[in-house]
Design a protein around this motif. Structure first.
Motif, mmCIF file in Angstrom:
data_model
loop_
_atom_site.group_PDB
_atom_site.id
_atom_site.type_symbol
_atom_site.label_atom_id
_atom_site.label_comp_id
_atom_site.label_asym_id
_atom_site.label_seq_id
_atom_site.Cartn_x
_atom_site.Cartn_y
_atom_site.Cartn_z
ATOM 1 N N UNK A 249 0.823 -1.193 0.000
ATOM 2 C CA UNK A 249 0.000 0.000 0.000
ATOM 3 C C UNK A 249 0.862 1.249 0.000
ATOM 4 N N UNK A 250 0.276 2.386 -0.351
ATOM 5 C CA UNK A 250 0.961 3.682 -0.334
ATOM 6 C C UNK A 250 0.006 4.713 0.251
ATOM 7 N N UNK A 251 0.560 5.684 0.975
ATOM 8 C CA UNK A 251 -0.288 6.699 1.580
ATOM 9 C C UNK A 251 0.582 7.803 2.173
ATOM 10 N N UNK A 252 -0.027 8.665 2.993
ATOM 11 C CA UNK A 252 0.693 9.669 3.769
ATOM 12 C C UNK A 252 0.887 9.149 5.191
ATOM 13 N N UNK A 253 1.995 9.479 5.814
ATOM 14 C CA UNK A 253 2.220 9.041 7.184
ATOM 15 C C UNK A 253 3.278 9.880 7.868
ATOM 16 N N UNK A 254 3.332 9.794 9.174
ATOM 17 C CA UNK A 254 4.360 10.478 9.940
ATOM 18 C C UNK A 254 5.653 9.687 9.881
ATOM 19 N N UNK A 255 6.781 10.377 10.011
ATOM 20 C CA UNK A 255 8.085 9.716 9.921
ATOM 21 C C UNK A 255 8.217 8.595 10.936
ATOM 22 N N UNK A 256 7.661 8.802 12.144
ATOM 23 C CA UNK A 256 7.783 7.779 13.182
ATOM 24 C C UNK A 256 6.910 6.555 12.896
ATOM 25 N N UNK A 257 6.043 6.632 11.889
ATOM 26 C CA UNK A 257 5.218 5.490 11.527
ATOM 27 C C UNK A 257 5.906 4.586 10.508
ATOM 28 N N UNK A 258 7.137 4.908 10.158
ATOM 29 C CA UNK A 258 7.884 4.087 9.209
ATOM 30 C C UNK A 258 8.889 3.245 9.975
ATOM 31 N N UNK A 259 8.721 1.946 9.948
ATOM 32 C CA UNK A 259 9.532 1.034 10.756
ATOM 33 C C UNK A 259 9.360 -0.377 10.212
ATOM 34 N N UNK A 260 10.063 -1.332 10.823
ATOM 35 C CA UNK A 260 9.822 -2.752 10.553
ATOM 36 C C UNK A 260 9.431 -3.404 11.863
ATOM 37 N N UNK A 261 8.354 -4.175 11.840
ATOM 38 C CA UNK A 261 7.856 -4.826 13.047
ATOM 39 C C UNK A 261 7.261 -6.168 12.670
ATOM 40 N N UNK A 262 7.147 -7.061 13.649
ATOM 41 C CA UNK A 262 6.601 -8.381 13.349
ATOM 42 C C UNK A 262 5.883 -8.984 14.549
ATOM 43 N N UNK A 263 4.948 -9.895 14.244
ATOM 44 C CA UNK A 263 4.326 -10.783 15.227
ATOM 45 C C UNK A 263 4.676 -12.200 14.798
ATOM 46 N N UNK A 264 5.258 -12.951 15.714
ATOM 47 C CA UNK A 264 5.740 -14.295 15.398
ATOM 48 C C UNK A 264 5.092 -15.300 16.348
ATOM 49 N N UNK A 265 4.207 -16.155 15.802
ATOM 50 C CA UNK A 265 3.565 -17.186 16.616
ATOM 51 C C UNK A 265 4.184 -18.565 16.386
ATOM 52 N N UNK A 266 5.353 -18.597 15.767
ATOM 53 C CA UNK A 266 6.021 -19.856 15.520
ATOM 54 C C UNK A 266 5.568 -20.472 14.219
ATOM 55 N N UNK A 267 4.353 -21.011 14.198
ATOM 56 C CA UNK A 267 3.827 -21.607 12.978
ATOM 57 C C UNK A 267 3.449 -20.538 11.953
ATOM 58 N N UNK A 268 3.145 -19.324 12.421
ATOM 59 C CA UNK A 268 2.839 -18.201 11.540
ATOM 60 C C UNK A 268 3.640 -16.976 11.981
ATOM 61 N N UNK A 269 3.955 -16.134 11.005
ATOM 62 C CA UNK A 269 4.662 -14.878 11.298
ATOM 63 C C UNK A 269 4.201 -13.828 10.297
ATOM 64 N N UNK A 270 3.943 -12.617 10.776
ATOM 65 C CA UNK A 270 3.555 -11.507 9.914
ATOM 66 C C UNK A 270 4.485 -10.334 10.162
ATOM 67 N N UNK A 271 5.017 -9.764 9.077
ATOM 68 C CA UNK A 271 5.992 -8.677 9.166
ATOM 69 C C UNK A 271 5.451 -7.443 8.463
ATOM 70 N N UNK A 272 5.556 -6.290 9.115
ATOM 71 C CA UNK A 272 5.190 -5.000 8.533
ATOM 72 C C UNK A 272 6.465 -4.213 8.256
ATOM 73 N N UNK A 273 6.674 -3.843 7.002
ATOM 74 C CA UNK A 273 7.784 -2.959 6.656
ATOM 75 C C UNK A 273 7.218 -1.706 6.003
ATOM 76 N N UNK A 274 7.775 -0.557 6.334
ATOM 77 C CA UNK A 274 7.311 0.693 5.753
ATOM 78 C C UNK A 274 8.486 1.640 5.565
ATOM 79 N N UNK A 275 8.349 2.518 4.588
ATOM 80 C CA UNK A 275 9.426 3.450 4.240
ATOM 81 C C UNK A 275 8.827 4.805 3.927
ATOM 82 N N UNK A 276 9.410 5.867 4.497
ATOM 83 C CA UNK A 276 8.938 7.232 4.265
ATOM 84 C C UNK A 276 9.940 8.022 3.430
ATOM 85 N N UNK A 277 9.440 9.035 2.738
ATOM 86 C CA UNK A 277 10.299 9.969 1.991
ATOM 87 C C UNK A 277 9.633 11.340 2.025
#
Length: 209
Positions: free
Chosen positions: A64-92
């Motif tokens: 996805x693409x949109x507007x966001x604050x600089x502090x909202x750009x990061x990499x984070x994840x939830x890892x349940x072992x059998x499943x894992x979801x990663x959020x990556x974002x980049x600002x300019x």
């Protein structure tokens, strides 16, 4: 003349302080069409990617693409072992600069942190946290009228931001986080149905507010 100059400055100043960015709206076919959006003051252009894995296999990749604050750009994840979801974002910080999708998740290695995870009906297995996963997490989902609990590791931003947790698959779920090895008590039981809910591909995405 001075008065007209001041009026022109007042009218034009808000536009000068804000950026135009691409906003990517997911269509029914799963494709993404870029449109232009005027951001609010202080926002930057952003690209966002949510990637879900079942084991080592990628099962969903939503951009996805949109507007966001600089502090909202990061990499984070939830890892349940059998499943894992990663959020990556980049600002300019220039007009229409978010032409490219967000980067692929970085390759994570164990960081020494350990949390309980669920295997079948028991939540007594050990999960080695990876990357910036510095919290243990417990999430309860409801399926078929029954509550199922899953446990694992999570990044700090997932625990501190409800919106981030929702983007990573925690919509409608009861979630709690803690710090310290094995702090997410192993006493609860889990169900495979609850795990499967977390594996399901993301069909919609909550973008930055």
């Amino acid at each position: 003349m001075l008065f007209l100059t001041l009026i022109a400055g007042i009218v034009l100043l808000p536009k000068a302080d804000t950026l135009r960015c691409y906003e990517c709206v997911l269509g029914g076919s799963g494709t993404c069409t870029d449109t232009e959006k005027q951001c609010s003051a202080g926002q930057q252009c952003a690209a966002l990617k949510v990637t879900s894995y079942a084991g080592d296999k990628k099962v969903a990749d939503v951009n996805g693409k949109t507007c966001g604050l600089a502090e909202e750009c990061f990499e984070a994840s939830i890892n349940y072992g059998i499943t894992k979801t990663v959020l990556t974002s980049k600002c300019c910080a220039s007009d229409l600069c978010n032409t490219q999708p967000a980067p692929e998740p970085s390759k994570s290695t164990p960081n020494g942190k350990k949390c309980f995870t669920c295997d079948g009906r028991q939540c007594t297995a050990t999960l080695n946290c990876q990357g910036n996963e510095d919290h243990c997490i417990s999430t309860t989902v409801t399926t078929g009228g029954k509550k199922m609990t899953v446990k694992g590791c999570a990044s700090n931003i997932v625990c501190s931001s409800i919106q981030t947790a929702q983007m990573l698959g925690g919509v409608g779920a009861e979630t709690s986080c803690c710090q310290g090895d094995f702090c997410n008590s192993a006493s609860s039981t889990s169900g495979l149905a609850g795990l499967l809910l977390l594996v399901a591909p993301l069909m919609s995405l909550v973008l930055f507010s």
